[in-house]
Write a protein that holds these residues in place. Structure first.
Motif, PDB file in Angstrom:
ATOM      1  N   THR A   1      26.550 -10.377 -40.362  1.00  0.00           N
ATOM      2  CA  THR A   1      27.089 -10.120 -39.036  1.00  0.00           C
ATOM      3  C   THR A   1      27.871 -11.304 -38.478  1.00  0.00           C
ATOM      4  O   THR A   1      27.571 -12.456 -38.788  1.00  0.00           O
TER       5      THR A   1
ATOM      6  N   GLY B   1      30.234 -16.310 -37.775  1.00  0.00           N
ATOM      7  CA  GLY B   1      28.864 -15.807 -37.826  1.00  0.00           C
ATOM      8  C   GLY B   1      28.167 -16.201 -39.111  1.00  0.00           C
ATOM      9  O   GLY B   1      28.210 -17.359 -39.534  1.00  0.00           O
TER      10      GLY B   1
ATOM     11  N   THR C   1      22.165 -14.567 -34.504  1.00  0.00           N
ATOM     12  CA  THR C   1      21.195 -15.062 -33.517  1.00  0.00           C
ATOM     13  C   THR C   1      20.755 -16.472 -33.919  1.00  0.00           C
ATOM     14  O   THR C   1      20.892 -16.870 -35.075  1.00  0.00           O
TER      15      THR C   1
ATOM     16  N   ASN D   1      27.725 -11.667 -35.314  1.00  0.00           N
ATOM     17  CA  ASN D   1      26.890 -11.939 -34.137  1.00  0.00           C
ATOM     18  C   ASN D   1      25.532 -12.496 -34.562  1.00  0.00           C
ATOM     19  O   ASN D   1      24.519 -11.804 -34.505  1.00  0.00           O
TER      20      ASN D   1
END
Length: 183
Positions: free
Chosen positions: A163, A17, A167, A165
């Protein structure tokens, strides 16, 4: 901006990430990279890996009750999360500017383990920048509140965490940060 990237060092953790992305960008721009880890930890990116021994980990040791209180949520007392918290100390202690990617919560803390890096940055009175993935913007901790900013890496040592995760928008914002800082 006329920054020589080779004079800068990124301190990170090499996890999937945000940390791996910070590392890839550092490599692309010629920024030195140090990824703190510990025995048994698996990294997505091990370039510049610096394995912390037990004595070094202890320097970042803090009661998990303090971490939980500071972040307003509970963290397990498990050994792995403790070592992650301890390694985050080394990232923040070595990097003057703190760049993170994640989510700012209503209580003004940042979600997850990333939040501990932000809280340490506040305690150490460091310039802190969070790319808020829901709002798709960078924020800085100024006068005890989050204010929207356009950050630049201007200090020779900085830490990058966040993070797992990530984007696409956040990855693009990180790319823009490096371009603004080093092109």
């Amino acid at each position: 901006m006329n920054n020589d990237p080779s004079q800068f060092t990124l301190y990170s953790g090499g996890h999937r990430g945000a940390e791996a992305e910070f590392g890839k960008l550092a490599e692309q721009y010629g920024v030195k990279e140090v990824n703190f880890s510990f025995e048994g930890n698996v990294l997505d990116r091990d370039k510049g890996m610096r394995l912390l021994n037990q004595e070094e980990l202890e320097k970042g040791n803090i009661s998990m009750d303090i971490v939980s209180t500071r972040l307003g949520r509970s963290f397990s007392k498990g050994n792995r999360i403790r070592k992650v918290i301890q390694s985050i100390f080394h990232m923040v202690n070595n990097g003057y500017q703190i760049f993170t990617v994640g989510w700012i919560l209503p209580d003004k803390t940042v979600k997850g383990g990333t939040g501990w890096g932000v809280e340490l940055g506040k305690l150490f009175n460091r310039p802190i920048f969070v790319y808020e993935q829901d709002r798709e913007a960078w924020f800085s901790w100024v006068e005890n509140d989050w204010q929207m900013v356009t950050p630049v890496i201007h200090h020779k040592t900085f830490s990058g965490t966040g993070t797992r995760n990530l984007t696409e928008d956040a990855a693009e914002a990180m790319k823009d940060l490096f371009e603004r800082s080093f092109s």
